[in-house]
Enzyme design. Structure first.
Site, short mmCIF file in Angstrom:
data_model
loop_
_atom_site.label_atom_id
_atom_site.label_comp_id
_atom_site.label_asym_id
_atom_site.label_seq_id
_atom_site.Cartn_x
_atom_site.Cartn_y
_atom_site.Cartn_z
N VAL A 8 0.85 -1.19 0.00
CA VAL A 8 0.00 0.00 0.00
C VAL A 8 0.89 1.24 0.00
O VAL A 8 2.03 1.20 0.42
CB VAL A 8 -0.94 0.04 1.22
CG1 VAL A 8 -1.92 -1.11 1.19
CG2 VAL A 8 -0.17 0.06 2.52
N SER A 9 0.36 2.37 -0.49
CA SER A 9 1.14 3.61 -0.44
C SER A 9 0.61 4.56 0.62
O SER A 9 1.32 5.43 1.07
CB SER A 9 1.15 4.30 -1.81
OG SER A 9 -0.15 4.65 -2.18
N THR A 10 -0.63 4.36 1.04
CA THR A 10 -1.20 5.13 2.16
C THR A 10 -2.00 4.16 3.01
O THR A 10 -2.33 3.07 2.57
CB THR A 10 -2.13 6.26 1.67
OG1 THR A 10 -3.22 5.66 0.95
CG2 THR A 10 -1.41 7.25 0.78
N GLN A 13 -5.27 2.89 1.40
CA GLN A 13 -5.25 2.37 0.04
C GLN A 13 -5.64 0.90 0.00
O GLN A 13 -5.31 0.13 0.89
CB GLN A 13 -3.87 2.54 -0.58
CG GLN A 13 -3.84 2.09 -2.04
CD GLN A 13 -2.45 2.17 -2.64
OE1 GLN A 13 -1.50 2.46 -1.97
NE2 GLN A 13 -2.37 1.90 -3.91
#
Length: 187
Positions: A8-10, A13
């Site tokens: 995930v990037s956040t 997400q």
């Protein structure tokens, strides 16, 4: 074996898109990281790297899912190549299992080295410019010149120890000794 890695990037997400693409590319096993890239510790990536064997291929949906920086990416791919492991990025169509993909990745490596050289060069230039303007780099001294003189005066009394003086100025004995020596006091 074809092994996938998704991250995930956040915090909010969803990795469904990545997982679908990795499954469609034929991944037999997928490591799924639920930690954002800002964290240095990525346990799933570590487990993935331990699982990979010579002849395997690591597949990611996008390059930024694997690494936090170009330098980080080059280091990971270099380690994979040394171990005889291929690498594929689905979005960027990079495949180090063929000569074109290897060429592209060597260009990335050269760019990372160039970027590092530029950063070093700019840092040195900035420090030189600051020195030319009379700025002094580094940490502030723990003891001012007047503190050092006071410490030397205190230590001229044989009843006062260096431990007491360093405690008074809230510094270690090593710091006190270094400051006294640097200013020519031999006590």
């Amino acid at each position: 074996m074809i092994i996938g890695y998704a991250r995930v990037s956040t915090q909010d997400q969803n990795t469904a898109l990545q997982l679908d693409a990795l499954n469609a590319s034929g991944c037999e096993q997928i490591f799924h990281e639920h930690i954002t890239g800002k964290h240095r510790e990525r346990p799933e990536l570590l487990q993935c790297m331990r699982t990979l064997r010579s002849g395997d291929v690591l597949v990611v949906w996008k390059l930024d899912r694997l690494a936090r920086s170009l330098k980080d990416l080059v280091e990971i791919i270099d380690e994979l190549q040394k171990r005889g492991i291929g690498f594929k990025s689905l979005t960027e169509s990079i495949d180090t299992t063929n000569s074109t993909g290897k060429l592209i990745f060597h260009i990335f490596g050269a760019l990372a080295e160039f970027e590092h050289s530029l950063i070093v060069e700019r840092t040195k230039a900035g420090l030189a410019a600051a020195r030319a303007r009379g700025k002094k780099g580094g940490r502030k001294p723990a003891l001012s010149d007047s503190d050092i003189k006071k410490a030397a005066a205190m230590l001229s009394d044989p009843m006062i120890t260096k431990a007491e003086v360093s405690k008074h100025f809230k510094v270690s004995r090593t710091t006190l000794n270094a400051a006294l020596n640097r200013n020519g006091f031999k006590i």
